[in-house]
Design a protein around this motif. Structure first.
Motif, PDB file in Angstrom:
ATOM      1  N   ARG A  30      33.520-105.062 -75.376  1.00 54.98           N
ATOM      2  CA  ARG A  30      33.709-103.752 -76.020  1.00 54.98           C
ATOM      3  C   ARG A  30      32.827-103.638 -77.268  1.00 54.98           C
ATOM      4  N   ASP A  31      32.808-104.685 -78.091  1.00 53.04           N
ATOM      5  CA  ASP A  31      32.001-104.647 -79.308  1.00 53.04           C
ATOM      6  C   ASP A  31      30.508-104.592 -78.978  1.00 53.04           C
ATOM      7  N   ALA A  32      30.090-105.267 -77.921  1.00 52.34           N
ATOM      8  CA  ALA A  32      28.681-105.224 -77.512  1.00 52.34           C
ATOM      9  C   ALA A  32      28.298-103.821 -77.037  1.00 52.34           C
ATOM     10  N   VAL A  33      29.191-103.208 -76.285  1.00 46.65           N
ATOM     11  CA  VAL A  33      28.935-101.843 -75.794  1.00 46.65           C
ATOM     12  C   VAL A  33      28.822-100.884 -76.974  1.00 46.65           C
ATOM     13  N   ARG A  34      29.774-100.968 -77.884  1.00 50.49           N
ATOM     14  CA  ARG A  34      29.735-100.105 -79.069  1.00 50.49           C
ATOM     15  C   ARG A  34      28.507-100.396 -79.923  1.00 50.49           C
ATOM     16  N   GLY A  35      28.141-101.674 -80.019  1.00 49.33           N
ATOM     17  CA  GLY A  35      26.959-102.057 -80.789  1.00 49.33           C
ATOM     18  C   GLY A  35      25.678-101.485 -80.211  1.00 49.33           C
ATOM     19  N   ALA A  36      25.688-101.252 -78.900  1.00 52.98           N
ATOM     20  CA  ALA A  36      24.529-100.644 -78.238  1.00 52.98           C
ATOM     21  C   ALA A  36      24.543 -99.124 -78.373  1.00 52.98           C
ATOM     22  N   GLY A  37      25.568 -98.608 -79.059  1.00 53.50           N
ATOM     23  CA  GLY A  37      25.640 -97.171 -79.297  1.00 53.50           C
ATOM     24  C   GLY A  37      26.276 -96.373 -78.174  1.00 53.50           C
ATOM     25  N   LEU A  38      26.961 -97.044 -77.267  1.00 50.40           N
ATOM     26  CA  LEU A  38      27.604 -96.357 -76.150  1.00 50.40           C
ATOM     27  C   LEU A  38      29.089 -96.188 -76.412  1.00 50.40           C
ATOM     28  N   PRO A  39      29.666 -95.087 -75.975  1.00 46.92           N
ATOM     29  CA  PRO A  39      31.114 -94.924 -76.122  1.00 46.92           C
ATOM     30  C   PRO A  39      31.847 -95.837 -75.133  1.00 46.92           C
ATOM     31  N   TRP A  40      32.821 -96.577 -75.626  1.00 43.48           N
ATOM     32  CA  TRP A  40      33.570 -97.530 -74.808  1.00 43.48           C
ATOM     33  C   TRP A  40      34.246 -96.832 -73.626  1.00 43.48           C
ATOM     34  N   ARG A  41      34.846 -95.674 -73.849  1.00 36.97           N
ATOM     35  CA  ARG A  41      35.550 -94.970 -72.766  1.00 36.97           C
ATOM     36  C   ARG A  41      34.593 -94.562 -71.644  1.00 36.97           C
ATOM     37  N   HIS A  42      33.413 -94.119 -71.999  1.00 31.74           N
ATOM     38  CA  HIS A  42      32.429 -93.745 -70.966  1.00 31.74           C
ATOM     39  C   HIS A  42      32.011 -94.988 -70.181  1.00 31.74           C
ATOM     40  N   TYR A  43      31.730 -96.067 -70.883  1.00 35.48           N
ATOM     41  CA  TYR A  43      31.351 -97.326 -70.240  1.00 35.48           C
ATOM     42  C   TYR A  43      32.451 -97.767 -69.272  1.00 35.48           C
ATOM     43  N   GLN A  44      33.697 -97.716 -69.725  1.00 31.74           N
ATOM     44  CA  GLN A  44      34.820 -98.122 -68.879  1.00 31.74           C
ATOM     45  C   GLN A  44      34.926 -97.242 -67.639  1.00 31.74           C
ATOM     46  N   SER A  45      34.699 -95.973 -67.782  1.00 32.78           N
ATOM     47  CA  SER A  45      34.816 -95.080 -66.623  1.00 32.78           C
ATOM     48  C   SER A  45      33.727 -95.385 -65.588  1.00 32.78           C
ATOM     49  N   VAL A  46      32.546 -95.736 -66.052  1.00 34.62           N
ATOM     50  CA  VAL A  46      31.473 -96.116 -65.123  1.00 34.62           C
ATOM     51  C   VAL A  46      31.845 -97.401 -64.391  1.00 34.62           C
ATOM     52  N   ILE A  47      32.326 -98.388 -65.131  1.00 31.73           N
ATOM     53  CA  ILE A  47      32.723 -99.667 -64.529  1.00 31.73           C
ATOM     54  C   ILE A  47      33.871 -99.446 -63.544  1.00 31.73           C
ATOM     55  N   GLU A  48      34.883 -98.702 -63.949  1.00 32.83           N
ATOM     56  CA  GLU A  48      36.039 -98.451 -63.085  1.00 32.83           C
ATOM     57  C   GLU A  48      35.649 -97.716 -61.810  1.00 32.83           C
ATOM     58  N   GLY A  49      34.581 -96.932 -61.867  1.00 36.71           N
ATOM     59  CA  GLY A  49      34.103 -96.220 -60.693  1.00 36.71           C
ATOM     60  C   GLY A  49      33.612 -97.149 -59.593  1.00 36.71           C
ATOM     61  N   HIS A  50      33.333 -98.399 -59.937  1.00 37.89           N
ATOM     62  CA  HIS A  50      32.843 -99.382 -58.960  1.00 37.89           C
ATOM     63  C   HIS A  50      33.932-100.346 -58.505  1.00 37.89           C
ATOM     64  N   GLU A  51      35.079-100.344 -59.162  1.00 35.16           N
ATOM     65  CA  GLU A  51      36.113-101.341 -58.873  1.00 35.16           C
ATOM     66  C   GLU A  51      36.650-101.265 -57.451  1.00 35.16           C
ATOM     67  N   LYS A  52      36.922-100.078 -56.958  1.00 35.37           N
ATOM     68  CA  LYS A  52      37.497 -99.942 -55.622  1.00 35.37           C
ATOM     69  C   LYS A  52      36.557-100.514 -54.566  1.00 35.37           C
ATOM     70  N   ALA A  53      35.277-100.178 -54.682  1.00 37.48           N
ATOM     71  CA  ALA A  53      34.294-100.689 -53.706  1.00 37.48           C
ATOM     72  C   ALA A  53      34.212-102.213 -53.765  1.00 37.48           C
ATOM     73  N   ILE A  54      34.289-102.767 -54.959  1.00 40.03           N
ATOM     74  CA  ILE A  54      34.235-104.219 -55.109  1.00 40.03           C
ATOM     75  C   ILE A  54      35.484-104.861 -54.521  1.00 40.03           C
ATOM     76  N   ASP A  55      36.641-104.291 -54.806  1.00 40.86           N
ATOM     77  CA  ASP A  55      37.904-104.828 -54.285  1.00 40.86           C
ATOM     78  C   ASP A  55      37.959-104.795 -52.765  1.00 40.86           C
ATOM     79  N   GLU A  56      37.329-103.790 -52.178  1.00 46.54           N
ATOM     80  CA  GLU A  56      37.376-103.625 -50.723  1.00 46.54           C
ATOM     81  C   GLU A  56      36.195-104.286 -50.006  1.00 46.54           C
ATOM     82  N   GLU A  57      35.300-104.868 -50.779  1.00 43.20           N
ATOM     83  CA  GLU A  57      34.099-105.466 -50.192  1.00 43.20           C
ATOM     84  C   GLU A  57      34.445-106.610 -49.245  1.00 43.20           C
ATOM     85  N   GLN A  58      33.774-106.631 -48.114  1.00 49.27           N
ATOM     86  CA  GLN A  58      33.946-107.707 -47.143  1.00 49.27           C
ATOM     87  C   GLN A  58      33.294-108.978 -47.692  1.00 49.27           C
ATOM     88  N   LEU A  59      34.061-110.048 -47.776  1.00 45.67           N
ATOM     89  CA  LEU A  59      33.517-111.309 -48.281  1.00 45.67           C
ATOM     90  C   LEU A  59      32.699-111.967 -47.178  1.00 45.67           C
TER      91      LEU A  59
END
Length: 88
Positions: A30-59
């Motif tokens: 979180r501190d690294a993201v903020r240090g790069a000048g990005l809003p933490w909530r926006h960063y989290q929403s981008v990351i969360e947008g990929h979670e379902k696909a990762i969870d459902e990925e065929q190993l």
């Protein structure tokens, strides 16, 4: 990537439980993201947008040297079994 590096170092060097290492790494991320000048909530929403696909990925190809500590500490035995089977 900073999250994973910090988390792994805390697991290996300080032998922390996964949940503790994860919380510390999350705060550093979180501190690294903020240090790069990005809003933490926006960063989290981008990351969360990929979670379902990762969870459902065929190993298919799991490295034999994958650290299974998080799955053991969280007692996620069904996923742990899938990871072990996919690494053989």
């Amino acid at each position: 990537m900073c999250h994973e590096i910090v988390e792994k170092a805390l697991l290996d060097e300080l032998r922390l439980h996964y949940l503790h290492a994860h919380q510390i790494a999350l705060r550093i991320e979180r501190d690294a993201v903020r240090g790069a000048g990005l809003p933490w909530r926006h960063y989290q929403s981008v990351i969360e947008g990929h979670e379902k696909a990762i969870d459902e990925e065929q190993l298919r190809c799991v490295p034999g040297e994958l650290d299974l500590t998080p799955y053991k500490d969280l007692k996620d035995y069904p996923l742990l079994r899938r990871l072990v089977q996919a690494s053989q």
